[in-house]
Motif scaffolding. Structure first.
Motif, PDB file in Angstrom:
ATOM      1  N   ASN A 101       0.794  -1.193  -0.100  1.00 42.79           N
ATOM      2  CA  ASN A 101       0.158  -0.116   0.028  1.00 42.79           C
ATOM      3  C   ASN A 101       1.011   1.172   0.011  1.00 42.79           C
ATOM      4  O   ASN A 101       0.569   2.195  -0.692  1.00 42.79           O
ATOM      5  CB  ASN A 101      -1.036   0.017   1.064  1.00 42.79           C
ATOM      6  N   ARG A 102       1.854   1.327   0.930  1.00 49.60           N
ATOM      7  CA  ARG A 102       2.948   2.322   0.714  1.00 49.60           C
ATOM      8  C   ARG A 102       3.504   2.801  -0.600  1.00 49.60           C
ATOM      9  O   ARG A 102       3.678   3.793  -1.053  1.00 49.60           O
ATOM     10  CB  ARG A 102       3.914   2.209   1.973  1.00 49.60           C
ATOM     11  N   VAL A 103       4.052   1.661  -1.315  1.00 51.56           N
ATOM     12  CA  VAL A 103       4.554   1.696  -2.369  1.00 51.56           C
ATOM     13  C   VAL A 103       3.636   2.263  -3.493  1.00 51.56           C
ATOM     14  O   VAL A 103       4.228   3.019  -4.285  1.00 51.56           O
ATOM     15  CB  VAL A 103       5.166   0.283  -2.907  1.00 51.56           C
ATOM     16  N   HIS A 104       2.469   1.907  -3.449  1.00 49.51           N
ATOM     17  CA  HIS A 104       1.487   2.200  -4.460  1.00 49.51           C
ATOM     18  C   HIS A 104       0.682   3.555  -3.916  1.00 49.51           C
ATOM     19  O   HIS A 104      -0.561   3.757  -4.660  1.00 49.51           O
ATOM     20  CB  HIS A 104       0.614   1.060  -4.903  1.00 49.51           C
ATOM     21  N   ASP A 105       0.713   3.925  -2.889  1.00 41.35           N
ATOM     22  CA  ASP A 105      -0.185   4.951  -2.111  1.00 41.35           C
ATOM     23  C   ASP A 105      -1.497   4.738  -2.317  1.00 41.35           C
ATOM     24  O   ASP A 105      -2.366   5.509  -2.705  1.00 41.35           O
ATOM     25  CB  ASP A 105       0.239   6.250  -3.243  1.00 41.35           C
ATOM     26  N   VAL A 106      -1.947   3.652  -1.717  1.00 41.63           N
ATOM     27  CA  VAL A 106      -3.120   3.138  -1.469  1.00 41.63           C
ATOM     28  C   VAL A 106      -3.697   3.253  -0.081  1.00 41.63           C
ATOM     29  O   VAL A 106      -2.826   2.894   0.918  1.00 41.63           O
ATOM     30  CB  VAL A 106      -3.272   1.619  -1.838  1.00 41.63           C
ATOM     31  N   VAL A 107      -4.759   3.779   0.070  1.00 44.24           N
ATOM     32  CA  VAL A 107      -5.238   4.151   1.426  1.00 44.24           C
ATOM     33  C   VAL A 107      -6.346   3.162   1.687  1.00 44.24           C
ATOM     34  O   VAL A 107      -7.279   3.049   0.832  1.00 44.24           O
ATOM     35  CB  VAL A 107      -5.847   5.437   1.717  1.00 44.24           C
ATOM     36  N   PRO A 108      -6.359   2.291   2.497  1.00 45.41           N
ATOM     37  CA  PRO A 108      -7.413   1.138   2.512  1.00 45.41           C
ATOM     38  C   PRO A 108      -8.541   1.707   3.168  1.00 45.41           C
ATOM     39  O   PRO A 108      -8.711   2.659   3.865  1.00 45.41           O
ATOM     40  CB  PRO A 108      -6.746   0.239   3.632  1.00 45.41           C
ATOM     41  N   GLY A 109      -9.773   0.967   2.563  1.00 41.73           N
ATOM     42  CA  GLY A 109     -11.369   1.158   3.092  1.00 41.73           C
ATOM     43  C   GLY A 109     -11.462   0.753   4.415  1.00 41.73           C
ATOM     44  O   GLY A 109     -10.432  -0.158   5.388  1.00 41.73           O
TER      45      GLY A 109
END
Length: 336
Positions: A165-173
């Motif tokens: 998530n950090r690598v791809h700038d993903v904020v989880p739901g």
């Protein structure tokens, strides 16, 4: 007018307890992290002492024997130091490296049931885990050891998910975060340790029953979410999104300041749900092992809240420059 901090109003229905050997545990764990080679830098040692992981162990496992509370202080030291590397260091952006470390950890935890289990790597985390496991495994059955090992593996799988998530700038739901948080927080691992620390073991029919799972997950959520609200400022200064307050705020278009009271309300509501699930669990399984486990969940909920309010771990400033002072590159075998 200054707005009251909603964390100050968090309530817990269970009494505070503290192991009488807390001072012995503090001296012991300070020596152990040095002898195990997992804390070397002066800044690391000072930060470690300020966190008071022995106090945390004494508050969450107050009824174990002296050997047990010393062991739990060491487990907390290991878990939190590894967590720092995963959250604050470069390891937390390298899913492939996390997988390699997990392979060695899984191998270590196959002993003593698999005599051929020899880790490939030689990181500080793996060496220290070998010592912890040599003291923990004899207190439990092979079935418990397999369950514990599976939960540790799930922790590192979830850590790799966070890294991705950090690598791809993903904020989880919110929903997926809540489920994964029970693993990234290593709380199933810590709840597992209630059994050998209280000289008991839950039978398979209890472990598999939904009424037990409901109580366990509620307790785990209360603990993990409490950690999130108290560690919020530290994590956000590092740009971290894996925090209940940040996730709720992102999903609902709120600032951290506005999302924090909502997260605290969620903790209070989940605590009330735990009380209901606990009553249902005891109504269905009123046995000595279950009663001991329930007492362990209670001391975890209360002890975690008390320690979170007292520790200096989350009061320090956090920046890339600051983390480089206390992270230990040898712990996970990568440059921090």
């Amino acid at each position: 007018m200054t707005t009251p901090d909603p964390r100050a109003a968090l309530a817990c229905p269970f009494p505070a307890k503290l192991h009488p050997a807390v001072h012995t545990a503090r001296s012991h764990v300070d020596d152990w992290v040095v002898s195990a080679g997992i804390v070397r830098k002066p800044a690391s040692l000072a930060r470690f002492a300020n966190a008071d992981f022995a106090g945390f162990a004494a508050a969450t496992y107050p009824d174990t024997d002296v050997t047990g509370v010393l062991l739990m202080a060491d487990w907390f030291a290991w878990l939190f130091l590894v967590d720092d590397e995963l959250d604050d260091g470069i390891t937390g952006t390298r899913p492939d490296h996390i997988g390699a470390v997990l392979a060695d950890i899984a191998t270590t935890l196959r002993a003593p049931d698999d005599a051929s289990a020899v880790p490939v790597g030689n990181t500080g985390a793996v060496r220290a885990l070998g010592d912890l496991w040599a003291r923990t495994a004899p207190r439990a059955t092979p079935g418990w050891r397999r369950r514990f090992g599976a939960h540790v593996g799930e922790c590192f799988t979830a850590a790799a998910w966070e890294a991705n998530n950090r690598v791809h700038d993903v904020v989880p739901g919110e929903a997926v975060y809540v489920e994964r948080r029970r693993h990234t927080g290593a709380i199933y691992v810590c709840m597992d340790l209630i059994e050998p620390m209280r000289d008991t073991e839950l039978p398979d029919d209890v472990l598999a029953d939904p009424v037990f799972r409901d109580a366990l997950d509620a307790a785990c959520d209360v603990v993990c979410w409490t950690n999130d609200v108290f560690s919020l400022e530290k994590e956000r200064r590092l740009g971290e999104w894996h925090n209940l307050v940040a996730v709720v705020g992102h999903a609902r278009g709120l600032s951290d300041q506005d999302a924090l009271p909502l997260a605290c309300d969620m903790i209070d509501a989940r605590t009330a749900e735990y009380v209901e699930h606990e009553a249902a669990l005891l109504a269905e399984f009123d046995t000595e092992p279950v009663r001991r486990y329930v007492e362990g969940m209670r001391t975890w909920i209360r002890g975690n809240l008390d320690w979170s309010r007292a520790t200096h771990r989350y009061r320090e400033g956090a920046s890339d420059e600051h983390t480089s002072r206390y992270l230990e590159p040898s712990l996970m075998g990568g440059s921090s």
